[in-house]
Motif scaffolding. Structure first.
Motif, short mmCIF file in Angstrom:
data_model
loop_
_atom_site.label_atom_id
_atom_site.label_comp_id
_atom_site.label_asym_id
_atom_site.label_seq_id
_atom_site.Cartn_x
_atom_site.Cartn_y
_atom_site.Cartn_z
N ILE A 1 0.84 -1.20 0.00
CA ILE A 1 0.00 0.00 0.00
C ILE A 1 0.88 1.25 0.00
O ILE A 1 0.62 2.20 -0.74
CB ILE A 1 -0.96 -0.02 1.21
N GLY A 2 1.91 1.25 0.83
CA GLY A 2 2.82 2.39 0.89
C GLY A 2 3.54 2.62 -0.42
O GLY A 2 3.67 3.76 -0.87
N ALA A 3 4.00 1.55 -1.04
CA ALA A 3 4.70 1.68 -2.32
C ALA A 3 3.78 2.24 -3.40
O ALA A 3 4.19 3.10 -4.18
CB ALA A 3 5.26 0.32 -2.74
N ALA A 4 2.55 1.77 -3.43
CA ALA A 4 1.59 2.27 -4.41
C ALA A 4 1.26 3.74 -4.17
O ALA A 4 1.18 4.54 -5.11
CB ALA A 4 0.31 1.44 -4.38
N ALA A 5 1.10 4.12 -2.91
CA ALA A 5 0.80 5.52 -2.59
C ALA A 5 1.95 6.44 -2.96
O ALA A 5 1.75 7.54 -3.45
CB ALA A 5 0.45 5.66 -1.10
N ALA A 6 3.17 5.98 -2.73
CA ALA A 6 4.35 6.76 -3.12
C ALA A 6 4.44 6.88 -4.64
O ALA A 6 4.73 7.97 -5.16
CB ALA A 6 5.61 6.14 -2.55
N ALA A 7 4.18 5.80 -5.35
CA ALA A 7 4.23 5.81 -6.81
C ALA A 7 3.16 6.74 -7.39
O ALA A 7 3.36 7.33 -8.46
CB ALA A 7 4.05 4.40 -7.35
N ASN A 8 2.03 6.89 -6.68
CA ASN A 8 0.94 7.75 -7.12
C ASN A 8 1.10 9.19 -6.62
O ASN A 8 0.18 10.00 -6.74
CB ASN A 8 -0.41 7.21 -6.66
N ASN A 9 2.27 9.49 -6.03
CA ASN A 9 2.57 10.82 -5.52
C ASN A 9 1.58 11.32 -4.48
O ASN A 9 1.26 12.51 -4.42
CB ASN A 9 2.69 11.84 -6.67
N GLU A 10 1.09 10.40 -3.64
CA GLU A 10 0.22 10.78 -2.53
C GLU A 10 1.06 11.10 -1.29
O GLU A 10 0.71 12.01 -0.53
CB GLU A 10 -0.74 9.65 -2.18
N VAL A 11 2.11 10.31 -1.08
CA VAL A 11 2.96 10.44 0.10
C VAL A 11 4.42 10.25 -0.27
O VAL A 11 4.74 9.74 -1.34
CB VAL A 11 2.56 9.41 1.19
N VAL A 12 5.30 10.67 0.66
CA VAL A 12 6.74 10.45 0.53
C VAL A 12 7.26 9.91 1.86
O VAL A 12 6.54 9.92 2.86
CB VAL A 12 7.49 11.75 0.16
N ASP A 13 8.50 9.46 1.87
CA ASP A 13 9.14 8.94 3.08
C ASP A 13 8.33 7.84 3.76
O ASP A 13 8.12 7.85 4.96
CB ASP A 13 9.42 10.08 4.09
N VAL A 14 7.87 6.89 2.96
CA VAL A 14 7.07 5.78 3.47
C VAL A 14 7.93 4.86 4.33
O VAL A 14 9.01 4.46 3.93
CB VAL A 14 6.43 4.99 2.31
N ASN A 15 7.44 4.55 5.51
CA ASN A 15 8.14 3.63 6.43
C ASN A 15 7.15 2.67 7.04
O ASN A 15 6.07 3.01 7.37
CB ASN A 15 8.81 4.41 7.56
#
Length: 58
Positions: free
Chosen positions: A44-58
């Protein structure tokens, strides 16, 4: 136990993945209790980062 955290791209606010979206408080965060749940949150985090929703996913 693990939770998914990131920073919202629009304003940099720290957010946690909760109930199908991003919450501004950790108390609402979805908690991964096993490896399968951790893998789900990571995806989920990787997809959100790829969609430019979030950064610095941990």
């Amino acid at each position: 136990m693990k939770v998914l955290t990131a920073n919202r791209l629009s304003d940099g606010i720290a957010v946690w993945y909760a109930d199908g979206g991003w919450a501004e408080t950790v108390t609402r965060a979805d908690i991964a209790h096993d490896k399968a749940a951790e893998d789900r949150l990571e995806a989920i985090g990787a997809a959100a980062a790829a969609n430019n929703e979030v950064v610095d996913v941990n």
